[in-house]
Design a protein around this motif. Structure first.
Motif, PDB file in Angstrom:
ATOM      1  N   THR A 120       0.972  -1.531  -0.602  1.00 40.07           N
ATOM      2  CA  THR A 120       0.323   0.265  -0.137  1.00 40.07           C
ATOM      3  C   THR A 120       0.671   1.312  -0.031  1.00 40.07           C
ATOM      4  N   PRO A 121       1.598   1.618  -0.727  1.00 36.42           N
ATOM      5  CA  PRO A 121       2.230   2.807  -1.252  1.00 36.42           C
ATOM      6  C   PRO A 121       1.354   4.641  -0.926  1.00 36.42           C
ATOM      7  N   GLU A 122       2.461   4.897  -0.229  1.00 32.45           N
ATOM      8  CA  GLU A 122       2.038   6.324  -0.183  1.00 32.45           C
ATOM      9  C   GLU A 122       2.962   7.714  -0.025  1.00 32.45           C
ATOM     10  N   PRO A 123       2.295   8.136  -1.279  1.00 29.87           N
ATOM     11  CA  PRO A 123       3.994   9.145  -1.431  1.00 29.87           C
ATOM     12  C   PRO A 123       4.218  10.247  -0.388  1.00 29.87           C
ATOM     13  N   GLY A 124       5.258  10.897  -0.011  1.00 30.64           N
ATOM     14  CA  GLY A 124       4.945  12.116   0.753  1.00 30.64           C
ATOM     15  C   GLY A 124       5.956  11.524   2.476  1.00 30.64           C
ATOM     16  N   GLY A 125       6.540  10.232   2.287  1.00 29.90           N
ATOM     17  CA  GLY A 125       7.166   9.758   3.375  1.00 29.90           C
ATOM     18  C   GLY A 125       8.500   9.913   3.811  1.00 29.90           C
ATOM     19  N   LEU A 126       9.470   9.078   4.683  1.00 28.49           N
ATOM     20  CA  LEU A 126      10.456   9.464   5.584  1.00 28.49           C
ATOM     21  C   LEU A 126      11.211   8.861   4.119  1.00 28.49           C
ATOM     22  N   THR A 127      12.375   9.976   4.089  1.00 31.43           N
ATOM     23  CA  THR A 127      13.740   9.069   3.376  1.00 31.43           C
ATOM     24  C   THR A 127      14.115   7.847   4.303  1.00 31.43           C
ATOM     25  N   SER A 128      14.366   6.966   3.327  1.00 31.99           N
ATOM     26  CA  SER A 128      15.328   5.879   4.008  1.00 31.99           C
ATOM     27  C   SER A 128      16.644   6.354   5.035  1.00 31.99           C
ATOM     28  N   ARG A 129      17.051   7.381   4.759  1.00 33.58           N
ATOM     29  CA  ARG A 129      17.773   8.169   5.959  1.00 33.58           C
ATOM     30  C   ARG A 129      17.833   8.317   7.507  1.00 33.58           C
ATOM     31  N   GLN A 130      15.883   8.917   7.163  1.00 35.09           N
ATOM     32  CA  GLN A 130      15.604   9.369   8.510  1.00 35.09           C
ATOM     33  C   GLN A 130      14.939   8.199   9.252  1.00 35.09           C
ATOM     34  N   LEU A 131      14.825   7.374   8.265  1.00 35.86           N
ATOM     35  CA  LEU A 131      13.905   6.416   8.571  1.00 35.86           C
ATOM     36  C   LEU A 131      14.652   5.525   9.838  1.00 35.86           C
ATOM     37  N   LEU A 132      16.104   5.043   9.401  1.00 37.70           N
ATOM     38  CA  LEU A 132      17.171   4.621   9.702  1.00 37.70           C
ATOM     39  C   LEU A 132      18.123   4.781  10.658  1.00 37.70           C
ATOM     40  N   ASN A 133      17.922   5.950  10.573  1.00 44.31           N
ATOM     41  CA  ASN A 133      18.511   6.721  12.080  1.00 44.31           C
ATOM     42  C   ASN A 133      17.462   7.257  13.497  1.00 44.31           C
ATOM     43  N   SER A 134      16.246   6.638  13.102  1.00 47.35           N
ATOM     44  CA  SER A 134      15.779   6.726  14.089  1.00 47.35           C
ATOM     45  C   SER A 134      15.292   5.652  14.787  1.00 47.35           C
ATOM     46  N   ILE A 135      15.437   4.612  14.181  1.00 51.95           N
ATOM     47  CA  ILE A 135      15.102   3.313  15.010  1.00 51.95           C
ATOM     48  C   ILE A 135      16.026   3.000  15.175  1.00 51.95           C
ATOM     49  N   ARG A 136      17.689   3.737  15.162  1.00 61.31           N
ATOM     50  CA  ARG A 136      19.217   3.631  15.643  1.00 61.31           C
ATOM     51  C   ARG A 136      19.115   4.197  17.193  1.00 61.31           C
ATOM     52  N   ASN A 137      18.648   5.684  16.942  1.00 62.18           N
ATOM     53  CA  ASN A 137      18.474   6.476  18.007  1.00 62.18           C
ATOM     54  C   ASN A 137      17.412   6.238  18.997  1.00 62.18           C
ATOM     55  N   ILE A 138      16.062   4.806  18.153  1.00 62.00           N
ATOM     56  CA  ILE A 138      15.172   4.649  19.743  1.00 62.00           C
ATOM     57  C   ILE A 138      16.078   3.658  20.230  1.00 62.00           C
ATOM     58  N   CYS A 139      16.502   2.316  19.670  1.00 65.25           N
ATOM     59  CA  CYS A 139      17.053   1.834  19.874  1.00 65.25           C
ATOM     60  C   CYS A 139      18.290   1.947  21.230  1.00 65.25           C
ATOM     61  N   MET A 140      18.885   2.778  20.671  1.00 68.87           N
ATOM     62  CA  MET A 140      20.033   3.371  21.693  1.00 68.87           C
ATOM     63  C   MET A 140      19.429   4.238  22.948  1.00 68.87           C
ATOM     64  N   THR A 141      18.411   4.407  23.153  1.00 66.51           N
ATOM     65  CA  THR A 141      18.489   5.302  24.337  1.00 66.51           C
ATOM     66  C   THR A 141      17.007   4.519  25.367  1.00 66.51           C
ATOM     67  N   ALA A 142      16.220   3.776  24.138  1.00 65.27           N
ATOM     68  CA  ALA A 142      15.038   3.621  25.278  1.00 65.27           C
ATOM     69  C   ALA A 142      15.656   2.084  25.264  1.00 65.27           C
ATOM     70  N   PRO A 143      13.852   1.643  26.044  1.00 65.77           N
ATOM     71  CA  PRO A 143      14.142  -0.006  26.324  1.00 65.77           C
ATOM     72  C   PRO A 143      13.037  -0.512  25.452  1.00 65.77           C
ATOM     73  N   VAL A 144      14.028  -0.816  24.994  1.00 68.70           N
ATOM     74  CA  VAL A 144      13.599  -1.765  23.975  1.00 68.70           C
ATOM     75  C   VAL A 144      12.787  -3.191  23.805  1.00 68.70           C
ATOM     76  N   VAL A 145      11.932  -3.398  23.657  1.00 68.82           N
ATOM     77  CA  VAL A 145      11.570  -5.165  24.369  1.00 68.82           C
ATOM     78  C   VAL A 145      11.552  -6.470  23.378  1.00 68.82           C
ATOM     79  N   GLY A 146      11.407  -5.468  21.481  1.00 65.57           N
ATOM     80  CA  GLY A 146      10.970  -6.475  21.107  1.00 65.57           C
ATOM     81  C   GLY A 146      10.718  -5.354  19.784  1.00 65.57           C
ATOM     82  N   LEU A 147      10.686  -5.480  18.452  1.00 75.34           N
ATOM     83  CA  LEU A 147      10.852  -5.012  16.842  1.00 75.34           C
ATOM     84  C   LEU A 147      10.511  -6.010  15.598  1.00 75.34           C
TER      85      LEU A 147
END
Length: 332
Positions: free
Chosen positions: A257-284
């Motif tokens: 279900t593609p929807e134009p106007g979303g995040l870039t690859s870099r934005q998504l990768l940075n976001s996931i990395r930063n959440i996992c570095m700073t938050a108590p992630v218990v699953g993904l």
């Protein structure tokens, strides 16, 4: 039942990490991470084919599967610094959604009993209901917050006459009090659905959705930091659910279900990395990767890297690695 392997194609593990069998505790002992596939796409409402997502996410890479993935920015190697194993695919018959979801839930429960963090390769987004439900065996109902990356809220009540599907899983989790609306945050929402009645339901429950318009105006890093702070209060952990269509189709064409106007690859990768570095992630989980609509492995490679960024962030958090903002070529 012994290890099932992979439902579609050869029994290849994620970047060739060791196999494990959830029914054999000796193979899951001391695991930090257990990867598992949930190749189910019977919950899709448009283009199907995500049942082949786990295989693509495991295999797609231009680097040899040599169990080495040094993260240049963080100074860690998640495949070396963490004990990661792959349990293969859950047996998810395409003809019965509840049999499949129950099987996924049981597998997640077994992973948490091994004190490992589950990384789930989808599959369509209906599996996230089962993923988060499986965590309640360890954490209890209402104790897990969710950060949800997606173009769509997935908060429908019924779709095509069904309670379960890739557009209803959020509603089911909250209605069953598996997670709380005020601890459920969505990132990257855009497009032309839902209507006012669904939006009111979301608002009444305290859900927070960062639409792309807000992300554009305030900045993604600001929104991510705010989200982490909000869901970290009065919870025992954070589950991250990534629908690959959160990215613009230019970066992730291989989705249903593609929807134009979303995040870039870099934005998504940075976001996931930063959440996992700073938050108590218990699953993904990483869902809605559809190889049939991909080309040049663009989407599969991005999905593979989302998993690697998550693993690298978890490894960095555990060993106190440097900030990702530090210069790459500094003396170590």
């Amino acid at each position: 039942m012994s290890r099932f392997g992979t439902l579609y194609g050869p029994d290849v593990t994620f970047l060739s990490v060791d196999k494990c069998d959830l029914d054999d505790q000796s193979t899951t002992k001391n695991c930090d991470i257990i990867v598992i596939g949930a190749p189910y796409d019977g919950g899709t409402s448009y283009r199907s084919g995500t049942r082949f997502g786990p295989q693509a996410l495991r295999m797609t890479d231009y680097i040899p599967h040599d169990r080495l993935r040094p993260h240049l920015a963080l100074g860690v190697d998640p495949l070396q610094d963490l004990v990661i194993k792959d349990a293969g695919d859950v047996c998810t018959p395409p003809t019965d959604i509840m049999i499949s979801l129950d099987a996924v839930t049981e597998s997640i429960e077994m992973i948490t009993k091994a004190d490992a963090i589950p990384i789930i390769l989808g599959g369509d987004h209906s599996i996230t209901y089962a993923d988060v439900r499986g965590l309640t065996a360890k954490y209890g109902k209402g104790r897990i917050a969710v950060i949800h990356f997606d173009a769509h809220p997935d908060t429908a009540d019924l779709e095509l006459g069904q309670l379960h599907g890739h557009g209803q899983w959020v509603r089911r989790l909250i209605d069953e009090e598996i997670t709380r609306g005020d601890r459920f945050i969505q990132m990257g929402i855009r497009g032309y659905w839902p209507g006012s009645d669904v939006l009111k339901w979301m608002s009444d429950l305290g859900m927070r959705s960062y639409e792309m318009t807000e992300i554009d105006s305030r900045g993604l890093d600001t929104c991510i930091k705010e989200a982490i702070e909000a869901v970290s209060k009065d919870t025992d952990g954070i589950f991250i659910s990534v629908d690959i269509d959160v990215c613009d189709p230019a970066y992730a064409p291989g989705t249903g279900t593609p929807e134009p106007g979303g995040l870039t690859s870099r934005q998504l990768l940075n976001s996931i990395r930063n959440i996992c570095m700073t938050a108590p992630v218990v699953g993904l989980d990483l869902v809605e990767m559809c190889p049939a609509y991909d080309h040049a492995d663009i989407t599969a490679l991005l999905g593979n890297r989302v998993i690697l960024e998550a693993l690298s962030g978890i490894a960095a958090k555990r060993n106190g690695s440097r900030s990702p903002d530090a210069p790459l070529l500094q003396n170590r």
